[in-house]
Design an enzyme around this catalytic site. Structure first.
Site, PDB file in Angstrom:
ATOM      1  N   CYS A  77     -38.372 -25.639  31.498  1.00 28.68           N
ATOM      2  CA  CYS A  77     -37.443 -26.785  30.366  1.00 28.68           C
ATOM      3  C   CYS A  77     -37.149 -27.910  31.515  1.00 28.68           C
ATOM      4  O   CYS A  77     -37.313 -29.146  30.760  1.00 28.68           O
ATOM      5  CB  CYS A  77     -35.548 -26.037  30.281  1.00 28.68           C
ATOM      6  N   CYS A 120     -43.058 -22.934  23.961  1.00 28.79           N
ATOM      7  CA  CYS A 120     -41.745 -22.694  23.117  1.00 28.79           C
ATOM      8  C   CYS A 120     -41.578 -23.455  22.241  1.00 28.79           C
ATOM      9  O   CYS A 120     -40.913 -23.757  21.184  1.00 28.79           O
ATOM     10  CB  CYS A 120     -40.564 -22.957  23.837  1.00 28.79           C
TER      11      CYS A 120
END
Ligand code: FES
Length: 221
Positions: A107, A36
């Site tokens: 994340c 990402c």
């Protein structure tokens, strides 16, 4: 469809704890996710006698979940020893945040990886860890794949039992990995391939990672 976050995630995103850089930090390390493009930096003060994390702060260059997981990571890390940090898993963070949406699980992996890499850097600087490359072995590759998550389900490739084959060419440092891929996950194949390469490439002795996807005979929900 809007992503639904727990109240704790929202709380830590709105008011993140321990943001910034520790003054006179003993070590600073940054990790990024090629999947990402987000990045995170941890700075730490570590007691050389007790090896306890006395202070830790972060800077995030990423999404809301990146900020919330980093904030929670600092809270969980403070007061822990370097050995305890090495045993930390991304699930410890997500559990403390009352969960994360599956698509955002990576994340928390990024936050824990960054913290561990800061601890490793500190140990290398203090002669407590060696950069020496151990022999590449299948279990290490397997372990690395436990940190690669399917963005659709939030399960690691190992948990989802989709790692079909791992082959290692020791002399060349080549690792061949075959993953089962169902129809619903096809759109995530590229992201997963990048994540696999990132995690396996980081293992000592690995020169090249080859990922191949094998289509599932039946689609899974
Ligand atoms: Fe990449 Fe959150 S860290 S989307």
């Amino acid at each position: 469809m809007a992503i639904k976050y727990s109240n704790k995630v929202i709380e830590h995103f709105m008011e993140p704890q321990n943001v910034g850089e520790v003054e006179g930090a003993d070590v600073i390390a940054t990790e990024g996710s090629p999947a990402c493009g987000d990045m995170i930096t941890f700075s730490l003060k570590i007691n050389p006698e007790t090896r306890v994390i006395e202070d830790v702060k972060f800077r995030s260059f990423g999404c809301a979940s990146n900020i919330a997981t980093a904030s929670m990571t600092t809270l969980l890390a403070k007061g822990k020893t370097t050995e305890e940090i090495k045993r930390m898993r991304h699930r410890d963070i997500t559990k403390s945040l009352d969960g994360l949406p599956a698509v955002k699980m990576h994340c928390s992996v990024l936050a824990v990886d960054a913290l561990k890499s800061a601890v490793h850097k500190w140990e290398v600087n203090h002669g407590l860890a060696v950069e020496e490359k151990p022999e590449l072995d299948r279990r290490e590759v397997w372990k690395a794949l436990t940190d690669v998550l399917n963005p659709r389900t939030g399960l690691s490739l190992v948990e989802a039992k989709v790692v079909n084959n791992i082959e290692i060419e020791q002399d060349e440092g080549r690792v061949f990995i075959e993953i089962m891929l169902c129809d619903l996950d096809e759109m995530f194949a590229e992201a997963m391939e990048e994540e696999i390469s990132e995690h396996v490439q980081a293992l000592p002795g690995v020169q090249k990672v080859l990922v191949q996807f094998k289509r599932c005979e039946h689609s899974s929900a």
